[in-house]
Design a protein around this motif. Structure first.
Motif, PDB file in Angstrom:
ATOM      1  N   GLN A 127      -2.618  -0.396   9.856  1.00  0.00           N
ATOM      2  CA  GLN A 127      -3.931  -0.062   8.984  1.00  0.00           C
ATOM      3  C   GLN A 127      -4.899  -0.895   9.935  1.00  0.00           C
ATOM      4  O   GLN A 127      -6.220  -0.549  10.366  1.00  0.00           O
ATOM      5  N   PRO A 159       0.805  -1.263   0.078  1.00  0.00           N
ATOM      6  CA  PRO A 159      -0.155  -0.132  -0.100  1.00  0.00           C
ATOM      7  C   PRO A 159       0.806   1.220   0.154  1.00  0.00           C
ATOM      8  O   PRO A 159       1.972   1.436   0.821  1.00  0.00           O
ATOM      9  N   LYS A 202       3.030  -1.603   7.307  1.00  0.00           N
ATOM     10  CA  LYS A 202       1.821  -0.849   6.679  1.00  0.00           C
ATOM     11  C   LYS A 202       0.488  -1.644   7.174  1.00  0.00           C
ATOM     12  O   LYS A 202      -0.670  -1.038   7.501  1.00  0.00           O
ATOM     13  N   THR A 203       0.707  -3.128   6.998  1.00  0.00           N
ATOM     14  CA  THR A 203      -0.543  -3.628   7.470  1.00  0.00           C
ATOM     15  C   THR A 203      -0.915  -3.612   9.029  1.00  0.00           C
ATOM     16  O   THR A 203      -2.133  -3.541   9.319  1.00  0.00           O
ATOM     17  N   SER A 230       5.514  -3.904   4.221  1.00  0.00           N
ATOM     18  CA  SER A 230       4.105  -4.361   4.352  1.00  0.00           C
ATOM     19  C   SER A 230       3.624  -4.742   5.538  1.00  0.00           C
ATOM     20  O   SER A 230       2.428  -4.555   6.094  1.00  0.00           O
ATOM     21  N   GLU A 253       2.163   3.611  13.454  1.00  0.00           N
ATOM     22  CA  GLU A 253       2.941   3.631  12.264  1.00  0.00           C
ATOM     23  C   GLU A 253       4.182   4.645  12.231  1.00  0.00           C
ATOM     24  O   GLU A 253       5.115   4.251  11.896  1.00  0.00           O
TER      25      GLU A 253
END
Length: 323
Positions: free
Chosen positions: A285, A51, A281-282, A278, A291
């Protein structure tokens, strides 16, 4: 001296004090931003497994690089996805290959950005491996000629640094030889010297469309269990003419970054790879982590271990906040 004379918390009591005594600092000059180039026009397509990262056609890549330059990022590394693939990866060293055209376009429009190009065949072969194959075996020596041709074609297009990532034995010497013989003796080689056969590359395989059709890459990339072997790889690449040596991935191999820096004193690059990106980011989210703090902490750890250069998909995010 011991407690109560020595109180380590004294210098942690305010944000200003903490900044004054901070040992490791990130700056914009630490970062290289990876970018993926695809055929076509007006393409800016988000990569599902990464993302915030995108495939760019060359026209859109140029616009992205202008923004990157304006944000203060000093360098990029380019990965290309060709229009067609074959058994010998011929688009990797074609004069009008995707990377060759991308380098020329970026240099024309954004001449002050430093361009590094990835030298490998896996994105260009129809079998997805980093070299020529015979009976499902990767051929080392015949692959060297194609890697050297690829590096030469990138330098001829205007690349500032070439970065072989294939892990074939002897590739640095082969590349140094062809560059020097063709008047590119000032082009540095940034060697992926200790590149591990890591499970952290998964999202990149989607981004670069480079998953192997059979087997895996453990016959030429390094065993994650080996540390001393990494130093041998690095020293061999330096002997062959590498100017910068890279450890990849970064966070799971901080000990290797440290040992390479301490042993060689050479400029050390570390690649915070797609899986590292990733996962952060995951988790962010899903609300599992902060983050901003995790990004900063992970990058500080890489630099603290000894990396001079950090290749990171977070560069676009973090550099605007740095000096």
């Amino acid at each position: 001296m011991r407690f109560p004379i020595t109180r380590m918390r004294r210098l942690r009591s305010s944000e200003t004090l903490r900044h004054l005594v901070q040992e490791t600092h990130l700056t914009r000059w630490d970062f290289v931003y990876p970018l993926f180039v695809v055929p076509g026009e007006k393409k800016r397509r988000e990569i599902k497994s990464m993302p915030g990262c995108f495939h760019f056609s060359i026209d859109m890549l140029v616009e992205e690089v202008k923004e990157i330059r304006d944000l203060g990022i000093p360098a990029i590394i380019l990965f290309g996805i060709p229009e067609k693939k074959d058994a010998i990866g011929s688009e990797a060293y074609a004069e009008q290959g995707i990377i060759q055209r991308a380098v020329r376009a970026v240099k024309k429009s954004v001449p002050d950005i430093l361009i590094i190009t990835d030298i490998c065949l896996c994105e260009y072969t129809d079998h997805g491996h980093c070299g020529l194959i015979s009976n499902q075996q990767i051929l080392n020596d015949p692959t060297l000629e194609l890697l050297a041709k690829t590096a030469f074609s990138h330098a001829d297009a205007g690349a500032d640094i070439v970065a072989p990532s294939d892990m074939m034995d002897g590739r640095v010497a082969a590349i140094r030889k062809i560059l020097d013989e063709n008047g590119f003796n000032t082009i540095p080689i940034m060697s992926y010297a200790a590149k591990y056969a890591s499970a952290y590359y998964g999202p990149f395989r989607e981004a670069a469309e480079s998953a192997p059709l059979f087997g895996d890459r453990r016959a030429y990339q390094m065993d994650p269990a080996n540390g001393r072997e990494a130093l041998r790889e690095v020293l061999l690449d330096i002997e062959e003419g590498a100017d910068i040596v890279m450890v990849k991935p970064a966070l799971p191999y901080l000990d290797i970054i440290y040992r390479v820096k301490e042993k060689t004193g050479y400029p050390v690059a570390a690649y915070q790879v797609s899986g590292e990106y990733s996962m952060i980011k995951t988790a962010a989210q899903l609300g599992y982590i902060d983050e901003e703090r995790v990004i900063n902490e992970s990058l500080i750890a890489i630099k603290r271990a000894g990396a001079d250069i950090i290749l990171s998909y977070f560069a676009r995010h973090i550099v605007p906040s740095l000096i």
